[in-house]
Structure formats: C-alpha cells, structure tokens
Design an enzyme around this catalytic site. Sequence first.
Site: not given
Ligand code: PGA
Length: 247
Positions: A7, A9, A91, A93, A167, A173, A209
């Site tokens: 992803n 982003k 997601h 976010e 997730e 993140g 992460s």
């Molecule tokens: P990250 O993000 O691996 O940077 O923690 C995962 C995601 O948001 O899908």
Amino acid sequence: MKILAGNWKLNKLRSDVDAFFKEVGTNLPKGPRYIIAPSPTLLETAVKTAKSSSVEIFAQNCHWEKSGAFTGECSALQLKDLGCTGTLVGHSERRQFFGDTDDTVKRRALAALSEGLDVIFCIGESKDERQSGQTEKVLERQLQGPISILKDHPTLIRPGQFLLAYEPVWAIGTGLTATSEQIEAAHRFIEQCLTHASVKPVPCLYGGSVKTSNFSEISRLRGVSGGLVGGASLSPADYLALARALT
Ligand code: PGA
C-alpha cells in the site's frame, strides 16, 4: 497461495514507479501473489509498467457509484477502464480521516466486485478499543459488511477475488507490530465469525508495521495469508526482500 500487497498511500511520483518496476521487474520469486496499490495519479503508469512483472495494480479506494456528482472520487468502472484489477476498501486511514463508515465501505466493496475488480477489505481495532477489551466486538461489527457480501452475492465473487486485511490501527505506521499471539488470535476470531455465519473463510492478510525482518514469521502464522504492507513496500529492494520472505 501467499500474498504480498503493498500500500503506497500518498507517496511517489511517476518516475519513481518506473524505477521501482525496473528493479522489481522479473526478479520476484514465483509462487506468491503480488499486489501494489499506488495513489490515483500513478495508476496508469503503474498498470503499464507492471506488465513486465507479475504484480497486480490495485487502487486504494473506489466510489460506489459508476459516475455522478462526487468530486474527488473514482468509480470502480473508471479503475477498470484504467486497467486496475482491484482495490483496497475501508483502510483505517480512510475510516479515520475521510469519514468512511462500515456502510460506505461495504458499498465501495460491492461496486468494485460488481465491476469484476478484486477487493482487499480492511478491518482492525484502534488502540483505545484494544485497551478497553473491545477488539472482538469491533471486528465482529466490521465483519458484518463482508459477511453479508459473501452471503448475499456468492455468484459475484470468484475464488481469490475477495480478501480481508486485519490491520490493528495502533500498529499501522507506528513501528509497533502486533505480537504473534495477537495476530493469530485476531485471525482465528475472524475465521470463527465467518464460519459462524456459514460463510467460507476467505484469505486474510495482516497489516501494521510489517518489515523485511518480521514478515517471514508473520506470514507463517496460523490463519495469515500474507501481508498488507505500507512503509516497507516503498523501496524495490525491500519489496523484493518481503517477496523472498514468503518463499
Ligand atoms: P505500515 O502500513 O506497514 O506502514 O504500518 C500498513 C497499512 O497501512 O496498510
């Protein structure tokens, strides 16, 4: 089949996409399924450039209507027109910052499936929800959409077309990966919810992460079909290392 989904982003420009696929190109080990979800301005370049590799290009979101007065949105039809083969929906976010709800996420997923796109449907609890012991309650609620899609539209969905991604929001993140026990317990609970609703379990990715150093272990945990990876999917060398961790 194990799955590595990146992803990206809100990252990268078109020239980065070219450089990425030049390096990743034909170097991915055979076996796993590879997906990358770039932001909308990169999709066309990514679809063209990824043709030399086995990477499928997904969008990060899609709207539930085919067209209309929805400024800033992309429809599943438009994504298909561009050559995307799937999309993420829900997601955290999107849920946190852009007002997506269980209902809108379900509608987005249904629209994508109706156009023949694949879907990665994201769910996961926040830090407060985990700390107050509500993880299972939240997952159960967020799974109502996927369950009703899988139950009510069995003929719409090919094997491998509908994936879940667990997730935990607090792990995204932050560098804080969930423990193996937490990941296995959540995946077990998700599978139980589907089975309880008489729905055949679908592949479920873990995200939050994931790094080149922990992916080999995470991807082998019971019930985990692979990873949805943000930060560590951006560099071609890391993406290749994540791919190798799957094999
Ligand atoms: P990250 O993000 O691996 O940077 O923690 C995962 C995601 O948001 O899908």
